[in-house]
Design an enzyme around this catalytic site. Structure first.
Site, PDB file in Angstrom:
ATOM      1  N   ASP A 325       0.777  -1.332   0.097  1.00 51.94           N
ATOM      2  CA  ASP A 325       0.102   0.129  -0.523  1.00 51.94           C
ATOM      3  C   ASP A 325       0.744   1.159   0.290  1.00 51.94           C
ATOM      4  OD1 ASP A 325      -2.802   1.218   0.667  1.00 51.94           O
ATOM      5  OD2 ASP A 325      -2.063   1.890   2.027  1.00 51.94           O
ATOM      6  N   GLU A 354       2.041  -0.663  -4.906  1.00 55.30           N
ATOM      7  CA  GLU A 354       0.654   0.470  -5.571  1.00 55.30           C
ATOM      8  C   GLU A 354       1.038   1.748  -5.725  1.00 55.30           C
ATOM      9  OE1 GLU A 354      -2.937   3.290  -3.875  1.00 55.30           O
ATOM     10  OE2 GLU A 354      -1.469   2.429  -2.392  1.00 55.30           O
ATOM     11  N   ASP A 421     -10.511   1.110  -4.717  1.00 57.03           N
ATOM     12  CA  ASP A 421     -10.705   2.879  -4.478  1.00 57.03           C
ATOM     13  C   ASP A 421     -10.837   3.442  -5.922  1.00 57.03           C
ATOM     14  OD1 ASP A 421      -8.754   3.244  -2.232  1.00 57.03           O
ATOM     15  OD2 ASP A 421      -6.937   2.544  -3.383  1.00 57.03           O
TER      16      ASP A 421
END
Ligand code: CA
Length: 580
Positions: A325, A354, A421
């Site tokens: 992340d 990410e 997201d």
């Protein structure tokens, strides 16, 4: 030839080891400018005696401004000295490290160098990744298989999602529905965070060593991983190492004791005491989110702690890799150590960062295997779903992406059309399933590993977070089974043909101002044409091809006549044609 447009540097995506024997060399020229580019190469210590070779380069990608040329060479002694010869009409130019020359330079010592192909430096993403089809699960919303672990105040399954509510999804629910994944044909799962945390999304980790009690136990995760492995499905977990949660014990200690806490240096505190002044925390956080304090990954104790976490879930629970992340806000030195630990624990573990932007510095073999390929997501959505990019502009964007990374990075890229997201694909498509199918057909015929966001395969909709995190629909009468069949067909098609996975990609028709496009994928003598129509009206594509072809999904035959194949596509339609 426009010299200002010609570009090469002897590293990164311009000159790199593709595997332990092969070096890829690339050069950029102005689009349509050079007619022929030749790589002159030889051994760096023996140019004169052994003599040098020439290898013709080919245009492997094009974007709006440039042609990108590539040659693959296998140097006998794993090292190279090289230069370029560029030709257009009567003009011939040589390029070496000193610049341009109108005669072939006599002194090879001024050529570029690929110093040595050290195996330790070869960027080798796990071989299984390019053959995988991923499925992303947001665990709170996938399936509730065990009501006894439900959070307090849990809502009935299927209600409206909000940033803070809970529906009771858990690991048992995933175990119960592995048949669904197997029927869909996916062979890898990416889980959003599973560790103890206070929110429904769990990006505010409280305990990195413990599965959240609302999801199950560490033993339950082990059971899930074993059940997946028994079906040939790999499991990727989400590592939130950029920041912890507010209830993470070391942070609680700093909140309590301030500067005297032994964890004071585990975070980036700008000013004690920890507080929030006019919306800005006095410590670094994810964005300005007070409940997500940024971890100091330069502190050796923090490193030891997080690296042990990375090792634990691989060695003790058996997971197959990590999605990282907010990966680009963590220092590179930490990620290099992370890679060493992860690859020692499991050499073929997948490390997926990410990052939403250009990611070359993380994709050189010492940090990640891949990033979430949002630039491709945007390009596909613009072309197939929003209609804001024509076929040529889409092709140009694709060319830029192919040229941006070493080939093995492209082959292991994580290609998604939506996630927790973003708004869901169906919603972006204005509920038009033709556009969902078109975008997905592109995604599944691209190099890189495609990922289906849970529920997209049965027609789940939803806008931006929290809308895209609604409960999975398990009532078959409310699932779009035809869409499911379509996705299962795409998965089967991709998994049964290497050409569609890591085959070469060549554009066949990309005319400006048209909403159509076609490309060829090819490997091991197998050849596919993917023809696309992102327009509102029917379109007919006349494509250069010879011989017999058939629609790989529908079986319908096509025959080329006079070197052309004619494909009629309905609005938002596509065809995947297989030769033979
Ligand atoms: Ca539950």
């Amino acid at each position: 030839m426009l010299r200002e447009a010609i570009y090469h540097r002897p590293k990164n995506n311009w000159c790199y080891a593709y595997d332990r024997q092969t070096v890829h060399v690339r050069i950029r020229t102005k689009r349509g400018d050079a007619e022929r580019v030749t790589l002159l190469h030889g051994d760096k210590y023996n140019w004169h005696e052994i003599g040098h070779e020439t290898t013709e380069m080919r245009v492997f990608a094009q974007d709006a401004l440039f042609d990108y040329w590539q040659a693959e060479v296998r140097p006998a002694f794993r090292r190279l000295k090289y230069g370029f010869r560029l030709q257009a009409g009567r003009e011939t130019l040589w390029l070496n490290e000193q610049g341009f020359h109108e005669q072939e330079p006599e002194n090879p010592y001024l050529y570029f160098e690929y110093p040595f192909l050290n195996p330790a430096d070869v960027f080798e993403p796990p071989a299984w990744v390019k053959d995988a089809v991923f499925y992303q699960i947001f665990p709170e919303r996938f399936a509730n298989g065990d009501p006894s672990n439900d959070p307090e105040g849990v809502l009935p399954w299927g209600g409206e999602p909000t940033p803070a509510n809970f529906f009771g999804g858990d690991l048992q629910g995933v175990i119960d529905h592995l048949d669904h994944l197997e029927r869909l044909g996916v062979n890898a799962i990416y889980f959003n965070p599973l560790f103890e945390a206070t929110t429904n999304h769990k990006y505010d980790t409280e305990d990195y060593r413990k599965v959240d009690s609302h999801f199950g136990t560490n033993e339950k995760l082990k059971e899930l991983v074993d059940a997946c492995h028994a079906r040939g499905i790999r499991v990727l977990l989400d590592a939130v190492f950029n920041h912890s949660g507010r209830t993470f014990a070391p942070f609680v200690d700093v909140l309590k004791k301030g500067q005297t806490s032994k964890y004071a240096d585990w975070f980036h505190v700008r000013q004690f005491p920890l507080t929030v002044k006019e919306g800005i925390p006095t410590f670094d956080t994810f964005a300005f989110t007070e409940m997500m304090p940024k971890l100091n990954t330069e502190n050796p104790d923090v490193q030891a702690y997080l690296l042990e976490v990375a090792r634990y879930w691989i060695e003790e629970i058996g997971v197959d890799g990590w999605r990282l992340d907010v990966a680009n806000e963590v220092d590179h030195r930490f990620w290099r150590k992370f890679r060493d630990v992860v690859k020692t624990a499991k050499p073929d573990a997948y490390i997926l960062g990410e990052i939403w932007h250009d990611s070359l510095p993380w994709l050189s073999g010492d940090q990640f295997d891949a990033v979430m390929n949002y630039p491709l997501t945007e390009a596909i959505l613009d072309f197939a779903v929003k209609g804001t990019r024509d076929g040529r502009q889409f092709a140009d964007q694709l060319g830029s992406l192919l040229a941006a990374y070493p080939q093995q990075a492209t082959e292991a890229a994580f290609n998604l059309l939506g996630s927790h997201d973003t708004a869901r694909l169906l919603t972006l498509a204005g509920n038009d399933k033709r556009r969902v199918r078109l975008a997905s057909a592109i995604q599944f015929t691209m190099p890189g590993t495609p990922c289906v966001y849970y529920g997209d395969e049965i027609g789940l909709d939803g806008g931006n977070d929290p809308g895209c995190r609604k409960c999975m629909e398990w009532d078959e009468s409310k699932q779009d089974l035809e869409l499911f069949g379509f996705f299962a067909g795409l998965t089967r098609l991709r998994r049964s043909h290497r050409a569609l996975r890591d085959g070469s990609l060549r554009l066949l028709a990309a005319e400006p101002g048209r909403a159509t496009l076609a490309y060829i994928r090819e490997a091991d003598g197998e050849r596919f044409i993917v023809a696309l129509n992102a327009g509102r009206r029917q379109a007919k594509l006349s494509l250069q091809a010879t011989g017999e072809w058939s629609d790989a999904l529908k079986g319908e035959p096509f025959r080329a006549e006079r070197g052309k194949i004619s494909v009629a596509l309905p609005a938002y339609g596509f065809a995947v044609l297989k030769q033979g």
